[in-house]
Motif scaffolding. Structure first.
Motif, PDB file in Angstrom:
ATOM      1  N   UNK A   1       0.867  -1.116  -0.021  1.00  0.00           N
ATOM      2  CA  UNK A   1      -0.070   0.079   0.137  1.00  0.00           C
ATOM      3  C   UNK A   1       0.645   1.176   0.113  1.00  0.00           C
ATOM      4  N   UNK A   2       2.153   1.195   0.420  1.00  0.00           N
ATOM      5  CA  UNK A   2       3.140   2.331   0.469  1.00  0.00           C
ATOM      6  C   UNK A   2       3.040   2.759  -1.204  1.00  0.00           C
ATOM      7  N   UNK A   3       3.094   4.157  -1.307  1.00  0.00           N
ATOM      8  CA  UNK A   3       3.124   4.631  -2.676  1.00  0.00           C
ATOM      9  C   UNK A   3       4.381   4.568  -3.385  1.00  0.00           C
ATOM     10  N   UNK A   4       5.502   4.104  -2.402  1.00  0.00           N
ATOM     11  CA  UNK A   4       6.928   4.227  -2.940  1.00  0.00           C
ATOM     12  C   UNK A   4       7.045   2.893  -3.180  1.00  0.00           C
ATOM     13  N   UNK A   5       6.076   1.768  -2.954  1.00  0.00           N
ATOM     14  CA  UNK A   5       6.330   0.373  -3.312  1.00  0.00           C
ATOM     15  C   UNK A   5       6.683  -0.091  -4.492  1.00  0.00           C
ATOM     16  N   UNK A   6       6.139   0.518  -5.685  1.00  0.00           N
ATOM     17  CA  UNK A   6       6.304   0.288  -6.941  1.00  0.00           C
ATOM     18  C   UNK A   6       7.816   0.353  -7.523  1.00  0.00           C
ATOM     19  N   UNK A   7       7.930   1.742  -7.171  1.00  0.00           N
ATOM     20  CA  UNK A   7       9.471   2.188  -7.699  1.00  0.00           C
ATOM     21  C   UNK A   7      10.468   1.235  -6.914  1.00  0.00           C
ATOM     22  N   UNK A   8      10.089   1.158  -5.430  1.00  0.00           N
ATOM     23  CA  UNK A   8      11.362   0.365  -4.689  1.00  0.00           C
ATOM     24  C   UNK A   8      11.411  -1.160  -5.257  1.00  0.00           C
ATOM     25  N   UNK A   9      10.163  -1.765  -5.584  1.00  0.00           N
ATOM     26  CA  UNK A   9      10.259  -3.059  -6.063  1.00  0.00           C
ATOM     27  C   UNK A   9      11.012  -3.069  -7.483  1.00  0.00           C
TER      28      UNK A   9
ATOM     29  N   UNK B   1       1.849  18.144  -5.829  1.00  0.00           N
ATOM     30  CA  UNK B   1       1.034  17.656  -4.726  1.00  0.00           C
ATOM     31  C   UNK B   1       1.304  16.121  -4.589  1.00  0.00           C
ATOM     32  N   UNK B   2       2.124  15.537  -5.269  1.00  0.00           N
ATOM     33  CA  UNK B   2       2.139  14.048  -5.074  1.00  0.00           C
ATOM     34  C   UNK B   2       3.633  13.705  -5.191  1.00  0.00           C
ATOM     35  N   UNK B   3       4.226  12.688  -4.265  1.00  0.00           N
ATOM     36  CA  UNK B   3       5.477  12.212  -4.421  1.00  0.00           C
ATOM     37  C   UNK B   3       6.381  12.528  -3.138  1.00  0.00           C
ATOM     38  N   UNK B   4       7.625  12.008  -3.179  1.00  0.00           N
ATOM     39  CA  UNK B   4       8.351  12.529  -2.070  1.00  0.00           C
ATOM     40  C   UNK B   4       9.782  12.352  -2.626  1.00  0.00           C
ATOM     41  N   UNK B   5      10.764  13.218  -1.912  1.00  0.00           N
ATOM     42  CA  UNK B   5      12.163  13.023  -2.644  1.00  0.00           C
ATOM     43  C   UNK B   5      12.696  11.785  -2.235  1.00  0.00           C
ATOM     44  N   UNK B   6      12.487  10.978  -1.471  1.00  0.00           N
ATOM     45  CA  UNK B   6      12.758   9.367  -1.456  1.00  0.00           C
ATOM     46  C   UNK B   6      12.262   8.599  -2.537  1.00  0.00           C
ATOM     47  N   UNK B   7      11.186   8.825  -2.801  1.00  0.00           N
ATOM     48  CA  UNK B   7      10.789   8.254  -4.295  1.00  0.00           C
ATOM     49  C   UNK B   7      11.890   8.554  -5.272  1.00  0.00           C
ATOM     50  N   UNK B   8      12.016   9.617  -5.523  1.00  0.00           N
ATOM     51  CA  UNK B   8      12.650  10.543  -6.628  1.00  0.00           C
ATOM     52  C   UNK B   8      14.122   9.813  -6.406  1.00  0.00           C
TER      53      UNK B   8
END
Lengths: 330, 314
Positions: A20-28, A272-279
């Motif tokens: 459910x974490x929005x970062x899950x996709x890019x992390x995987x 409005x969406x996202x975070x520096x960690x995902x980037x």
């Protein structure tokens, strides 16, 4: 009153929380690319290669943090690369030609980066200009200033003292990478744990509504543009320290890559969406791709095709996982 | 007993001889070698370097039976940061040698030191090593190559007129050496005035834009020389677009197909050409020699050729 068994049944599993974490996709996606690279190339997981990837990631990573912070606001700054290059060149001139101690030159160059970022922010807020269009112009001015100052020739003779910041290692980790991690931690704290961070997301979602809520929209824009300019200057300075010369070409590749990294990492260009960690995860994917195409000896004529295809796959994977999440949550 | 003593004495004599043979220069042997070629940028001139490197690999394979692999890895743009990243990533793969054309000796120094630190043989082609670094290098005499072109231009112009220089990548040592040597030749002739210098960053498109602008700003310009292979091609295109084939003389550099076509069609008078295939060929030969422990020369000159309409197809 629910029984303990019911409560246990409703408690989300660790996997569910991860998904459910929005970062899950890019992390995987990052993990999969990392694992495949490690399986295919015997050289990938060596300490030296990890250090090469981390050091390379640090510079574009700093600019990515800057760009993603602006993108959360719904802004884009195409001059961040040339700000980095100009501040790097100016720091070289201050150290070599003006003979200033490298610490002083470093502070002055960071201040120049802040000033250039402030100019961008000021023009955007005071004249109501679109940041994308405005910064195409300022990128030209800052890039032109690099050529005026250097005549296209690198500044050599950078003091040994500062080179530790670009070439050195602490506890086996490259110094620029450690600096990037510290900056990332600060950026995450600011965006996720402070009122200013909440205001940034509010402005990115709807600037007019944010203004009606009493948020000082222009002041926050100015602050973030200035912060972004400083981070770009830091990236330029660290690159000067790494190369041991102030190259006029520094920053040329920091225009599109940070935007691509942020988009891969789930930061919306609309704000409005996202975070520096995902980037940074996105920048990590790009850094690994750049590394493996050399490790695999991909023909230079195919490199663009290969790296582009992997990026498309990573974005698609992220989009599919989001769709799955939406369906799951509905 | 006597036999045993004789045998022992024989072994005692043979052992150092065998050891000496193993240590002899150029006798270390492997079944396969992997050499990396890193040019300045993706560019047709460097494709010719790669062709020469592949020829050398085939020759070595035929003569020694060892598998020789050439990995050609080029930066997408002429950016020293990208080139350093490629070299550092390549070091991770433990190649048997790296041949590189340096974009900037100072900027490349760190990655070259890293390779030397891991005992990876190095060769520099079409460029010069960073100051104080002991690396064999291959190339033509860049200065002489430029002077052949600029002397020819002076000769064709009869020692008088306005001329311009295209500088290539200003931080690339071979380009800057050529530009400086052009200036030296023109300074020797009072009737020659250098009215403009352009920077094309080894891009035909930029060279064309720069040349067009310079010819607009200097309508009396009589001649051009260049410091890189892309430069004269862009200049030639600008001359044709401006319709100045009969007014502006171009003496080019190197032997890319477009350059040869321009000599054939008369857009360019001639070209002073280095020999990229030979630079690639001997880069691999010197890397292989180093990998076998053989001594190699500090510098190897592959020479220049002067191409005109008379010998361009010869």
């Amino acid at each position: 009153m629910p029984t303990d068994t019911t409560a246990q049944a409703r408690a989300p599993s660790a996997l569910s929380i991860l998904i459910r974490n929005p970062l899950a996709g890019v992390f995987v996606a990052l993990t999969v690319i990392f694992a495949i690279s490690a399986l295919i190339s015997p050289y990938f997981l060596t300490g030296y290669n990890m250090s090469v990837i981390a050091r390379g990631l640090a510079f574009v990573g700093l600019v990515t943090i800057a760009q993603s912070s602006l993108m959360i606001l719904g802004e884009l700054d195409l001059s961040l690369g040339t700000i980095g290059g100009l501040c790097g060149v100016v720091s070289g001139m201050l150290m070599v030609q003006a003979g200033l101690p490298w610490g002083v030159a470093l502070v002055l160059a960071l201040m120049l980066g802040m000033a250039l970022g402030f100019v961008n922010g000021f023009l955007v807020t005071s004249l109501g200009l679109h940041s994308l269009v405005l910064t195409i112009g300022t990128a030209g001015i800052y890039g032109g200033a690099i050529l005026v100052l250097t005549k296209g020739v690198a500044i050599t003779g950078i003091p040994q003292g500062i080179q530790f910041l670009g070439r050195g290692d602490v506890l086996g980790l490259p110094v620029p990478f450690l600096i990037m991690l510290v900056v990332l931690a600060i950026a995450l704290f600011l965006t996720l744990k402070t009122p200013m961070g909440r205001y940034m997301y509010a402005i990115g979602n709807n600037a007019a509504a944010a203004r009606m809520l009493g948020i000082r929209v222009d002041r926050i824009r100015l602050l973030v543009f200035t912060f972004a300019g400083m981070l770009s200057a830091l990236a330029g300075l660290l690159m000067v320290a790494r190369l041991g010369t102030a190259q006029p070409s520094i920053g040329q590749t920091w225009v599109l890559a940070p935007i691509a990294a942020a988009v891969i990492g789930g930061v919306a260009t609309t704000g409005g969406i996202g975070s520096p960690l995902g980037a940074i995860f996105g920048a990590g994917i790009i850094a690994i791709i750049e590394n493996i195409i050399v490790l695999f000896g991909v023909s230079p004529y195919w490199q663009g095709v290969v790296s582009g295809a992997i990026v498309v796959l990573a974005i698609s994977f992220d989009a599919l996982s989001r769709r799955y999440l939406r369906r799951d949550g509905a | 007993m006597r036999k045993l003593a004789t045998m022992l004495a024989g072994v005692a004599i043979a052992m150092p001889l065998a050891a000496a043979a193993q240590d002899a220069a150029g006798t270390a042997k492997k079944d396969s070698y992997r050499f990396l070629i890193v040019p300045k940028v993706v560019h047709p001139w460097f494709d010719k370097v790669n062709d020469g490197a592949q020829m050398a690999a085939e020759a070595l394979q035929a003569q020694t039976g060892a598998d020789i692999e050439i990995v050609y890895s080029a930066p997408q743009t002429a950016d020293v940061v990208q080139q350093v990243q490629i070299v550092e990533s390549a070091i991770s793969t433990r190649p048997d040698g790296i041949a590189i054309d340096l974009l900037d000796p100072s900027g490349n120094r760190g990655s070259l030191e890293a390779a030397q630190g891991q005992d990876i043989p190095l060769v520099i082609f079409d460029s010069v090593p960073p100051e104080g670094m002991d690396i064999p290098y291959i190339g033509s005499d860049f200065c002489e190559q430029a002077k052949i072109a600029s002397r020819r231009l002076v000769e064709v112009l009869g020692g008088e007129g306005e001329v311009a220089i295209m500088m290539g990548v200003p931080t690339a040592p071979n380009h800057s050496i050529r530009a400086e040597c052009h200036r030296e030749v023109f300074a020797e002739h009072e009737g020659i005035t250098v009215v403009a210098e352009g920077i094309d960053n080894d891009s035909i498109e930029i060279a064309q834009q720069q040349a067009a602008a310079i010819m607009q700003a200097n309508p009396d310009l009589k001649g051009w020389v260049a410091s890189d292979a892309a430069g004269p091609i862009g200049i030639g295109q600008a001359i044709v677009e401006a319709g100045k084939e009969d007014q502006v003389t171009l003496v080019g550099l190197d032997n890319l197909p477009e350059m040869l076509d321009m000599i054939r069609s008369g857009v360019a008078d001639s070209s002073s050409a280095s020999q990229p295939e030979l630079q690639g060929y001997w880069s691999v030969m010197l890397l292989w020699a180093q990998a076998t422990g053989a001594p190699v020369p500090d510098y190897l000159d592959t020479g220049n050729a002067f191409l005109t309409k008379d010998n361009v197809d010869g």
